[in-house]
Design an enzyme around this catalytic site. Structure first.
Site, PDB file in Angstrom:
ATOM      1  CG  MET A 142      -1.714   1.270   1.397  1.00 15.93           C
ATOM      2  SD  MET A 142      -2.847   1.223   2.802  1.00 15.93           S
ATOM      3  CE  MET A 142      -1.729   1.626   4.129  1.00 15.93           C
ATOM      4  CG  ASN A 143       1.808   4.021  -2.966  1.00 16.03           C
ATOM      5  OD1 ASN A 143       1.628   2.958  -3.542  1.00 16.03           O
ATOM      6  ND2 ASN A 143       1.767   5.159  -3.608  1.00 16.03           N
ATOM      7  CG  ASP A 144       0.128   8.097  -2.536  1.00 13.97           C
ATOM      8  OD1 ASP A 144       1.179   7.633  -2.089  1.00 13.97           O
ATOM      9  OD2 ASP A 144       0.089   8.834  -3.537  1.00 13.97           O
ATOM     10  CD  GLN A 161      -2.056   4.968  -6.031  1.00 17.81           C
ATOM     11  OE1 GLN A 161      -1.158   4.881  -6.844  1.00 17.81           O
ATOM     12  NE2 GLN A 161      -3.333   4.963  -6.384  1.00 17.81           N
ATOM     13  NE  ARG A 213       2.785  11.816  -9.383  1.00 13.54           N
ATOM     14  CZ  ARG A 213       3.976  12.032  -9.920  1.00 13.54           C
ATOM     15  NH1 ARG A 213       4.123  12.073 -11.226  1.00 13.54           N
ATOM     16  NH2 ARG A 213       5.025  12.214  -9.151  1.00 13.54           N
ATOM     17  CD  GLU A 270       4.863  12.405  -5.724  1.00 14.95           C
ATOM     18  OE1 GLU A 270       5.233  11.749  -6.688  1.00 14.95           O
ATOM     19  OE2 GLU A 270       4.995  12.010  -4.546  1.00 14.95           O
ATOM     20  CD1 TRP A 285       7.154   8.594  -2.174  1.00 18.70           C
ATOM     21  CD2 TRP A 285       7.404   6.414  -2.615  1.00 18.70           C
ATOM     22  NE1 TRP A 285       5.944   8.116  -2.623  1.00 18.70           N
ATOM     23  CE2 TRP A 285       6.072   6.784  -2.899  1.00 18.70           C
ATOM     24  CE3 TRP A 285       7.779   5.085  -2.815  1.00 18.70           C
ATOM     25  CZ2 TRP A 285       5.124   5.875  -3.375  1.00 18.70           C
ATOM     26  CZ3 TRP A 285       6.836   4.185  -3.294  1.00 18.70           C
ATOM     27  CH2 TRP A 285       5.537   4.581  -3.566  1.00 18.70           C
TER      28      TRP A 285
HETATM   29  C1  FRU Z   1       2.816   9.725  -4.197  1.00 21.80           C
HETATM   30  C2  FRU Z   1       2.661   9.145  -5.577  1.00 21.80           C
HETATM   31  C3  FRU Z   1       1.584   9.883  -6.349  1.00 21.80           C
HETATM   32  C4  FRU Z   1       1.146   8.872  -7.362  1.00 21.80           C
HETATM   33  C5  FRU Z   1       1.233   7.591  -6.568  1.00 21.80           C
HETATM   34  C6  FRU Z   1       1.602   6.392  -7.390  1.00 21.80           C
HETATM   35  O1  FRU Z   1       3.303   8.849  -3.258  1.00 21.80           O
HETATM   36  O2  FRU Z   1       3.892   9.183  -6.265  1.00 21.80           O
HETATM   37  O3  FRU Z   1       2.027  11.098  -6.918  1.00 21.80           O
HETATM   38  O4  FRU Z   1      -0.153   9.109  -7.811  1.00 21.80           O
HETATM   39  O5  FRU Z   1       2.213   7.799  -5.574  1.00 21.80           O
HETATM   40  O6  FRU Z   1       1.453   5.228  -6.662  1.00 21.80           O
END
Ligand code: FRU
Length: 621
Positions: free
Chosen positions: A136-138, A154, A263, A315, A402
């Site tokens: 998982m991320n965002d 994510q 994005r 972002e 990151w």
């Molecule tokens: C931020 C990011 C966003 C992008 C997503 C991709 O952590 O880089 O800008 O939409 O992660 O997983």
């Protein structure tokens, strides 16, 4: 339908070259290898999943059912963990590209109707949100509707490193207990489903139905700079956010100048002009657009170049209006900007700017070089807020950085959690600056189990043992710090691994030091930093301020002096420590990986400090 046609075509062509069945006839899975590059996996009987064995340090192979290949690091000589690959619509074959015929994965693949998600991870938090498995991320599309807080995120369901971006989905009625639901938006032929936002369309602007949840996300295609495409897409849900239908005329917005980094659309209702506004991160800027129907978007303005630390990459924007010092008549707009890199302590972090918005343009209150951090820890990123929560602004961070997010120690069943949800408020600091406080939402008090009173005491030193259960507890106290040196608490285990949280009287700051917190050797880059604390000096080589890695050091925040002492709340949950000082005026979120759960406290002071009202709460789930 398409998938069956495609699969049968490939089956036929495989048969006419060299068909090698690895398993005996009657096996549930048989494999027709066509050289090293393409294999048709034949499924003998109906099942929900093909269980895929993964070896994380191997290259990606493509597993394909229908026309969207998913990238999976299939095992070549060792299985780290498995992931379930759903066999939709009774599919009877899959295509695998890029895996040699002698790879271990062919022996370890299996058919199954269930996938065991029982936790096997010692670092998985007990009360923070994590997906049932996978990466998982965002946080994405945060929206409240009909008593439910939706948390999309994510998500890679096919491994514990970044890839195959879907919007995973969990819901909660109290922001504390989360229910896992199937992924809501899947990677498709337009690309990965990157971050974005959701609104409740109470005016039926998009004509998909009144009160539908509408999602905006970025479709991302391509991997190498110069060959990427990011465009904004829309999808709507008629079943309270469980499933989404992608708008047939996607994308709804592309960059007018072909910008590659374009994005993470944030959409909100701008009441004074009865219109929708979208903010998209555009490299080092935020671009504003407006719309009446959520489908046609007109460019308004851009803001941001040169603001905050340089170099950076903007972002995940968010934009919220908040009363100043609780005064509803004094409202300010706050632009939340997540940047990577550029954070004060390296890698990714969340900054914000207060200012005014006239419906077209954002005008910040401060000069470009004034940076305010929403959280001073290294593991607070891609933070965005819930929409549709009138009277409250609730932010939800992703708890990693990151610099090392893909490398944190884990057996592979999961990687990364959300930090605790926080309520944001604007206040005027002693020096006149407008700042955000980020305090844990009140709902989290429901987690408080047994209270162990530590009472009032003067430091010196005080040890407290056997706290919490399973490395999860909340520690609360008020500290009158010593006038000299350090005073605070060491959160530790029997191994001698510890994280220090202390006030530094000389520097007037609060420090969290994880240099000796447990496993720290995975953030493996050598990078100069500007930190200067005792424990971080220990982590230097030859006395110069070069850190052995991106993880093993301290983070710190300035604190205003308070005659009545500082109110401290610390949430410990196996692999994370979140510190909140004075109602969230300082928030600091850091990951830690102790080899045994933290279960002891040692309060310490270089001078005379006083603790009052100390309590440790065990966690009640
Ligand atoms: C931020 C990011 C966003 C992008 C997503 C991709 O952590 O880089 O800008 O939409 O992660 O997983």
């Amino acid at each position: 339908m398409t998938q069956h046609i495609l699969s049968s075509a490939l089956l036929l062509s495989a048969a006419s070259f060299c068909l090698t069945a690895c398993h005996n006839a009657g096996d549930p899975l048989t494999f027709a290898h066509q050289g090293d590059t393409l294999t048709v996996v034949h499924v003998a009987h109906e099942a929900k999943y093909v269980i895929l064995p993964v070896q994380e340090d191997q290259p990606e192979t493509q597993v394909m059912l229908g026309d969207v290949p998913m990238d999976v690091r299939l095992a070549r000589d060792k299985v780290d963990y498995t992931v379930p690959f759903p066999l939709r619509d009774g599919a009877d074959s899959l295509i695998v590209r890029g895996l040699p015929a002698n790879a271990l994965a062919w022996q370890e693949m299996a058919l199954a109707d269930t996938f065991d998600t029982a936790n096997r991870e010692t670092f998985r938090p007990l009360y923070h949100h994590t997906p049932a498995y996978g990466w998982m991320n965002d946080a994405n599309g945060l929206v409240y509707k009909d008593g439910e807080y939706h948390l999309y995120f994510q998500y890679n369901p096919y491994g514990s490193v970044w890839g195959n971006m879907h919007w995973g989905h969990s819901v909660s009625r109290d922001l504390v207990h989360w229910q896992h639901l199937p992924a809501a938006i899947e990677r498709d032929t337009m690309g990965h489903i990157f971050s974005g936002s959701c609104v409740v369309d109470s005016r039926n602007s998009a004509q998909t139905g009144k009160d539908n949840i509408i999602a905006f996300y970025t479709s991302h295609k391509g991997t190498t700079p110069g060959h990427q495409r990011q465009q904004q897409c829309m999808a709507y849900s008629t079943d309270n956010g469980r499933t989404f239908t992608k708008y047939e005329a996607n994308p709804v917005l592309t960059a007018f100048d072909g910008l590659e980094n374009f994005r993470d659309p944030k959409v909100f209702w701008y009441a004074p002009e009865e219109k929708w506004v979208m903010i998209v991160s555009a490299d080092k800027n935020m671009r504003f657009y407006e719309s009446r129907d959520l489908k046609q978007w007109e460019y308004l303005s851009e803001w941001g170049e040169g603001y905050g630390p340089q170099p950076n990459q903007f972002e995940c924007p968010d934009f919220v209006q908040l009363p100043v010092d609780g005064d509803e008549k004094r409202q300010k707009w706050v632009m939340i900007v997540n940047i990577n890199p550029g954070f004060a302590f390296g890698g990714s972090g969340t900054m914000y700017f207060t200012g005014d918005f006239d419906g077209r343009r954002f005008t910040p209150d401060t000069a470009p070089n004034v940076t305010k951090w929403l959280d001073w820890g290294k593991d607070h990123y891609a933070t965005v807020c819930y929409s549709n929560t009138p009277g409250r602004t609730i932010a939800m961070p992703w708890m990693s950085n990151w610099q090392y997010a893909n490398l944190t120690p884990s057996k592979g069943q999961f990687r990364s959690a959300n930090a605790l949800p926080r309520e944001l408020k604007l206040y005027t600091a002693a020096d006149g600056q407008l700042l955000l406080s980020a305090a844990p939402v009140a709902e989290l008090e429901a987690l408080r189990g047994e209270a162990r009173q530590l009472g009032d005491f003067t430091l010196g030193e005080k040890k407290v043992e056997a706290v919490g259960k399973d490395g999860a507890f909340e520690l609360v106290f008020t500290l009158q710090p010593s006038a000299k040196g350090r005073s605070g608490v060491e959160i530790c285990n029997v191994q001698g691994e510890k994280t220090l949280v202390y006030f530094d009287a000389e520097q007037q700051r609060i420090v969290m030091d994880r240099a000796e917190s447990g496993i720290t050797d995975f953030g493996n880059r050598v990078e100069p930093h500007h930190l200067d604390t005792e424990a971080s000096r220990k982590a230097t080589v030859d006395g110069t301020l070069h850190y052995v890695n991106d993880f093993a050091h301290a983070t710190f925040a300035p604190v205003e002096q308070q005659a009545e002492g500082h109110e401290v709340r610390i949430f410990i949950d196996r692999s994370s420590i979140e510190l909140f000082v004075d109602g969230g005026r300082v928030a600091m979120t850091n990951l830690v990986f102790p080899t045994r759960p933290y279960d002891s406290l040692r309060f310490f002071s270089d001078g005379e400090a006083r603790v009052t009202g100390g309590v440790v709460y065990s966690v009640k789930l």
